[in-house]
Design a protein around this motif. Structure first.
Motif, mmCIF file in Angstrom:
data_model
loop_
_atom_site.group_PDB
_atom_site.id
_atom_site.type_symbol
_atom_site.label_atom_id
_atom_site.label_comp_id
_atom_site.label_asym_id
_atom_site.label_seq_id
_atom_site.Cartn_x
_atom_site.Cartn_y
_atom_site.Cartn_z
ATOM 1 N N VAL A 68 0.893 -1.228 0.120
ATOM 2 C CA VAL A 68 -0.025 -0.093 -0.002
ATOM 3 C C VAL A 68 0.846 1.260 -0.056
ATOM 4 N N GLN A 69 0.453 2.271 -0.863
ATOM 5 C CA GLN A 69 1.412 3.277 -0.976
ATOM 6 C C GLN A 69 1.265 4.009 0.439
ATOM 7 N N HIS A 70 2.411 4.626 0.729
ATOM 8 C CA HIS A 70 2.749 5.550 1.779
ATOM 9 C C HIS A 70 2.194 4.732 3.233
ATOM 10 N N ALA A 71 2.254 3.440 3.118
ATOM 11 C CA ALA A 71 2.114 2.593 4.353
ATOM 12 C C ALA A 71 3.531 1.871 4.582
ATOM 13 N N PRO A 72 4.205 1.702 5.653
ATOM 14 C CA PRO A 72 5.524 1.076 6.091
ATOM 15 C C PRO A 72 5.469 -0.402 5.968
ATOM 16 N N ARG A 73 4.597 -0.856 6.089
ATOM 17 C CA ARG A 73 4.151 -2.269 5.844
ATOM 18 C C ARG A 73 3.388 -2.882 5.058
ATOM 19 N N GLU A 74 3.440 -4.132 4.576
ATOM 20 C CA GLU A 74 2.779 -4.752 3.574
ATOM 21 C C GLU A 74 1.538 -5.476 4.386
ATOM 22 N N ILE A 75 0.659 -5.536 3.693
ATOM 23 C CA ILE A 75 -0.653 -6.598 4.183
ATOM 24 C C ILE A 75 -0.440 -7.936 3.738
ATOM 25 N N ILE A 76 -0.500 -9.058 4.642
ATOM 26 C CA ILE A 76 -0.477 -10.177 4.160
ATOM 27 C C ILE A 76 -1.593 -10.975 4.585
ATOM 28 N N ILE A 77 -1.988 -11.565 3.808
ATOM 29 C CA ILE A 77 -3.348 -12.473 4.396
ATOM 30 C C ILE A 77 -3.227 -13.957 3.754
ATOM 31 N N GLU A 78 -3.859 -14.867 4.356
ATOM 32 C CA GLU A 78 -3.891 -16.331 3.921
ATOM 33 C C GLU A 78 -5.466 -16.350 3.366
ATOM 34 N N SER A 79 -5.519 -16.633 1.883
ATOM 35 C CA SER A 79 -6.855 -16.478 1.264
ATOM 36 C C SER A 79 -7.385 -17.917 0.880
ATOM 37 N N ALA A 80 -8.496 -18.142 1.125
ATOM 38 C CA ALA A 80 -8.993 -19.291 0.586
ATOM 39 C C ALA A 80 -9.471 -19.212 -1.052
ATOM 40 N N GLN A 81 -9.291 -17.952 -1.511
ATOM 41 C CA GLN A 81 -9.635 -17.798 -2.817
ATOM 42 C C GLN A 81 -8.544 -18.500 -3.693
ATOM 43 N N THR A 82 -8.886 -18.746 -4.991
ATOM 44 C CA THR A 82 -7.835 -19.075 -5.687
ATOM 45 C C THR A 82 -7.157 -17.897 -6.538
ATOM 46 N N ALA A 83 -6.098 -18.186 -7.143
ATOM 47 C CA ALA A 83 -5.254 -16.993 -7.733
ATOM 48 C C ALA A 83 -6.110 -16.542 -8.838
ATOM 49 N N GLU A 84 -6.717 -17.178 -9.511
ATOM 50 C CA GLU A 84 -7.627 -16.682 -10.464
ATOM 51 C C GLU A 84 -8.537 -15.443 -9.940
ATOM 52 N N GLU A 85 -9.437 -15.954 -8.954
ATOM 53 C CA GLU A 85 -10.145 -15.066 -8.245
ATOM 54 C C GLU A 85 -9.428 -13.693 -7.655
ATOM 55 N N VAL A 86 -8.225 -13.992 -7.166
ATOM 56 C CA VAL A 86 -7.446 -12.920 -6.805
ATOM 57 C C VAL A 86 -7.183 -11.755 -7.607
ATOM 58 N N GLU A 87 -6.608 -12.541 -8.733
ATOM 59 C CA GLU A 87 -6.143 -11.803 -9.920
ATOM 60 C C GLU A 87 -7.522 -11.063 -10.617
ATOM 61 N N LYS A 88 -8.618 -11.610 -10.686
ATOM 62 C CA LYS A 88 -9.720 -10.993 -11.230
ATOM 63 C C LYS A 88 -10.272 -9.545 -10.403
ATOM 64 N N ALA A 89 -10.009 -9.893 -9.029
ATOM 65 C CA ALA A 89 -10.328 -9.024 -7.888
ATOM 66 C C ALA A 89 -9.620 -7.852 -8.170
ATOM 67 N N VAL A 90 -8.180 -7.786 -8.439
ATOM 68 C CA VAL A 90 -7.296 -6.948 -8.472
ATOM 69 C C VAL A 90 -7.226 -6.133 -9.721
ATOM 70 N N SER A 91 -7.772 -7.080 -10.838
ATOM 71 C CA SER A 91 -7.866 -6.362 -12.196
ATOM 72 C C SER A 91 -9.182 -5.519 -12.233
ATOM 73 N N GLU A 92 -10.109 -5.794 -11.564
ATOM 74 C CA GLU A 92 -11.457 -5.007 -11.274
ATOM 75 C C GLU A 92 -11.338 -3.876 -10.771
ATOM 76 N N ALA A 93 -10.267 -3.889 -9.560
ATOM 77 C CA ALA A 93 -10.119 -2.785 -8.984
ATOM 78 C C ALA A 93 -9.310 -1.701 -9.526
ATOM 79 N N LEU A 94 -8.305 -2.367 -10.202
ATOM 80 C CA LEU A 94 -7.354 -1.563 -10.955
ATOM 81 C C LEU A 94 -7.958 -0.702 -12.150
ATOM 82 N N THR A 95 -8.812 -1.489 -13.012
ATOM 83 C CA THR A 95 -9.613 -0.806 -14.199
ATOM 84 C C THR A 95 -10.603 0.130 -13.919
#
Length: 76
Positions: A7-34
């Motif tokens: 995250v910009q202007h944050a000293p640490r990264e966020i780390i989560i253990e997700s039950a979502q698949t890599a494809e689901e995470v990638e789709k969520a990131v893509s939708e957020a960025l577009t």
């Protein structure tokens, strides 16, 4: 699967253990960025939701699914 979010202007990264698949995470990131969504929304393996403003994302690292190891055996 481990997901690291920078995250910009944050000293640490966020780390989560997700039950979502890599494809689901990638789709969520893509939708957020577009611009489809204003937030990146991910759910961890305990059902907690993590929301990050899309305009503050620096990077998202999607790890491989973690296998749980049991026991005290030595790795050679």
């Amino acid at each position: 699967m481990e997901v690291k979010i920078g995250v910009q202007h944050a000293p640490r990264e966020i780390i989560i253990e997700s039950a979502q698949t890599a494809e689901e995470v990638e789709k969520a990131v893509s939708e957020a960025l577009t611009g489809t969504g204003k937030l990146l929304s991910l759910t961890d393996e305990h059902g907690k939701r993590v929301l990050v403003p899309a305009d503050r994302l620096a990077y998202v690292e999607i790890g491989e699914p973690a296998t749980r190891r049991v026991g005290f055996g030595a790795q050679l």
